[in-house]
Write an enzyme that holds these catalytic residues in place. Structure first.
Site, short mmCIF file in Angstrom:
data_model
loop_
_atom_site.label_atom_id
_atom_site.label_comp_id
_atom_site.label_asym_id
_atom_site.label_seq_id
_atom_site.Cartn_x
_atom_site.Cartn_y
_atom_site.Cartn_z
N ASP A 185 -11.06 2.50 3.89
CA ASP A 185 -11.28 1.05 3.80
C ASP A 185 -12.78 0.77 3.64
O ASP A 185 -13.16 -0.36 3.31
CB ASP A 185 -10.79 0.36 5.08
CG ASP A 185 -9.49 -0.40 4.88
OD1 ASP A 185 -9.20 -0.78 3.73
OD2 ASP A 185 -8.77 -0.61 5.88
N GLN A 225 -4.71 -1.87 9.58
CA GLN A 225 -4.58 -3.17 8.93
C GLN A 225 -5.16 -4.28 9.81
O GLN A 225 -4.90 -4.33 11.01
CB GLN A 225 -3.09 -3.44 8.62
CG GLN A 225 -2.84 -4.67 7.78
CD GLN A 225 -3.45 -4.59 6.38
OE1 GLN A 225 -3.60 -3.50 5.82
NE2 GLN A 225 -3.83 -5.72 5.83
N LYS A 241 0.85 -1.22 0.00
CA LYS A 241 0.00 0.00 0.00
C LYS A 241 0.87 1.25 0.00
O LYS A 241 0.64 2.20 -0.74
CB LYS A 241 -0.94 -0.01 1.22
CG LYS A 241 -2.05 -1.06 1.10
CD LYS A 241 -2.85 -1.21 2.38
CE LYS A 241 -3.82 -2.38 2.25
NZ LYS A 241 -4.70 -2.58 3.39
N1 LIG Z 1 -7.48 -2.73 6.79
C1 LIG Z 1 -7.56 -3.77 5.94
N2 LIG Z 1 -7.12 -4.98 6.30
C2 LIG Z 1 -7.23 -6.02 5.41
C3 LIG Z 1 -7.79 -5.83 4.13
C4 LIG Z 1 -8.25 -4.55 3.78
O1 LIG Z 1 -8.79 -4.30 2.65
N3 LIG Z 1 -8.12 -3.53 4.71
N4 LIG Z 1 -7.81 -6.88 3.21
C5 LIG Z 1 -6.99 -8.06 3.43
C6 LIG Z 1 -5.56 -7.96 2.95
N5 LIG Z 1 -5.24 -6.97 1.89
C7 LIG Z 1 -5.34 -5.65 2.16
O2 LIG Z 1 -5.05 -5.16 3.20
C8 LIG Z 1 -4.57 -7.34 0.68
C9 LIG Z 1 -4.44 -8.65 0.28
C10 LIG Z 1 -3.71 -8.98 -0.86
C11 LIG Z 1 -3.08 -8.02 -1.61
C12 LIG Z 1 -2.22 -8.34 -2.79
O3 LIG Z 1 -1.67 -7.46 -3.41
N6 LIG Z 1 -2.05 -9.61 -3.11
C13 LIG Z 1 -1.15 -10.02 -4.16
C14 LIG Z 1 -0.12 -11.00 -3.59
C15 LIG Z 1 0.72 -10.41 -2.49
C16 LIG Z 1 1.61 -11.45 -1.80
O4 LIG Z 1 2.62 -11.84 -2.37
O5 LIG Z 1 1.28 -11.90 -0.68
C17 LIG Z 1 -1.91 -10.73 -5.25
O6 LIG Z 1 -3.00 -11.28 -4.94
O7 LIG Z 1 -1.41 -10.77 -6.36
C18 LIG Z 1 -3.20 -6.71 -1.22
C19 LIG Z 1 -3.94 -6.37 -0.10
C20 LIG Z 1 -6.95 -8.40 4.92
N7 LIG Z 1 -6.75 -7.24 5.76
#
Ligand SMILES: Nc1nc2c(c(=O)[nH]1)N[C@@H](CN(C=O)c1ccc(C(=O)N[C@@H](CCC(=O)O)C(=O)O)cc1)CN2
Length: 293
Positions: free
Chosen positions: A119, A96, A52
């Site tokens: 969020d 988070q 982020k």
């Molecule tokens: N405050 C928050 N907490 C959480 C959220 C949220 O939206 N707000 N969602 C999830 C986790 N999440 C964001 O925070 C999130 C998950 C995955 C990715 C992402 O870029 N994934 C990549 C792979 C990354 C890796 O190597 O692990 C992909 O899918 O290609 C971004 C954000 C829970 N908590």
């Protein structure tokens, strides 16, 4: 079968956001500013928050990160949230998730000023979403809508089956897909751990949103030929075969489901990347006072 390419779509939208952030800097004399709070050192959370922050920099936003040890008290955390709420130089604040067990995520979410809740988790934003009023949409569902839009996938009149009823994905996604909007206008079934005949329910779906948090849960025998398959799962497994030391799996058995689908999101490279875009768009909207004036 077509891959819904989160990398391609997210990069394209980020270029648009960067242009808009530059225009904002020109007009307002400052950058849109996102603040993140991270408690503890969960590997996944570290990765997502770092991503982020990196993406903020990429599109020309200011970003700040406040880190707390797992032992931080709920009150200490709430004090920090209130301090950031009161800072006129901050447009968006996220905490988070998940938080350590001794901290009530509901209390923390409700303490965030709804005007800075990029969020989209605050009950005011969720309530406004249900009423189809201007609000910050939760970042992951917002990212999924942007992905469907990018590929011109018409969902009107389709049967959407959402698997999983979490507050941050399944529940809001079911509401968004039922709204009188595009994407939307679906007949929606929201399924969960107590659903009977889950396989039969999912087999009815023209659009499947899998957000259950279980590796390869959706198998080919659960998918109607031609279905659109959105995989929200991010299941990490330790692996010595990868540079990062872990391997990611979705909630969908991609290898066997992909040939049956019309469109499908990969993991990684699908919905996760779009989640970041949803967050950036909300932060820009907050800076530009598009939602609450
Ligand atoms: N405050 C928050 N907490 C959480 C959220 C949220 O939206 N707000 N969602 C999830 C986790 N999440 C964001 O925070 C999130 C998950 C995955 C990715 C992402 O870029 N994934 C990549 C792979 C990354 C890796 O190597 O692990 C992909 O899918 O290609 C971004 C954000 C829970 N908590």
């Amino acid at each position: 079968m077509n891959i819904l390419d989160g990398k391609h779509v997210s990069e394209k939208i980020k270029l648009e956001i960067a242009d808009q952030a530059a225009a904002f800097l020109h007009d307002a004399g400052r950058k849109p500013h996102l603040v993140a709070i991270l408690v503890g050192n969960d590997g996944g959370s570290e990765t997502y928050v770092a991503s982020k922050m990196k993406n903020c920099e990429k599109v020309g936003f200011q970003s700040s990160l406040y880190r707390f040890d797992t032992t931080v008290s709920e009150n200490e955390l709430l004090d920090k949230v209130r301090e950031i709420n009161a800072d006129p130089g901050v447009d968006g604040l996220i905490v988070q998730l998940p938080l350590p067990k001794h901290i009530d995520p509901e209390k923390v979410t409700e303490a965030i000023d709804p005007k800075k809740d990029v969020d989209g988790f605050h009950p005011i934003n969720l309530g406004r979403m249900v009423r189809n009023l201007p609000c910050y949409l939760p970042a992951t569902p917002y990212g999924i809508l942007l992905m469907l839009q990018a590929y011109n996938i018409d969902t009107a009149g389709k049967h959407c089956v959402v698997v999983g009823r979490s507050n941050i994905v399944g529940m809001p996604m079911s509401i968004l897909m039922a709204r009188n909007a595009n994407p939307g206008n679906c007949t929606v079934t929201l399924t969960h751990s107590k659903t009977r005949d889950l396989k039969e329910q999912v087999l009815q779906a023209d659009v499947i949103v899998a957000a259950i948090g279980k590796k390869n849960f959706i198998t080919a025998d659960m998918v109607k030929p031609g279905a659109v398959v959105i995989d929200v799962g991010i299941n990490r497994e330790v692996s010595d075969q990868t540079k990062s030391g872990y391997k990611l799996y979705g909630d969908v058995d991609f290898e066997n489901v992909a040939p049956k689908s019309s469109y499908i999101t990969p993991v990684p490279g699908g919905v996760g990347l779009m989640t970041i875009v949803g967050l950036l768009k909300n932060t820009l909207a907050s800076a530009r006072k598009e939602i609450y004036g």
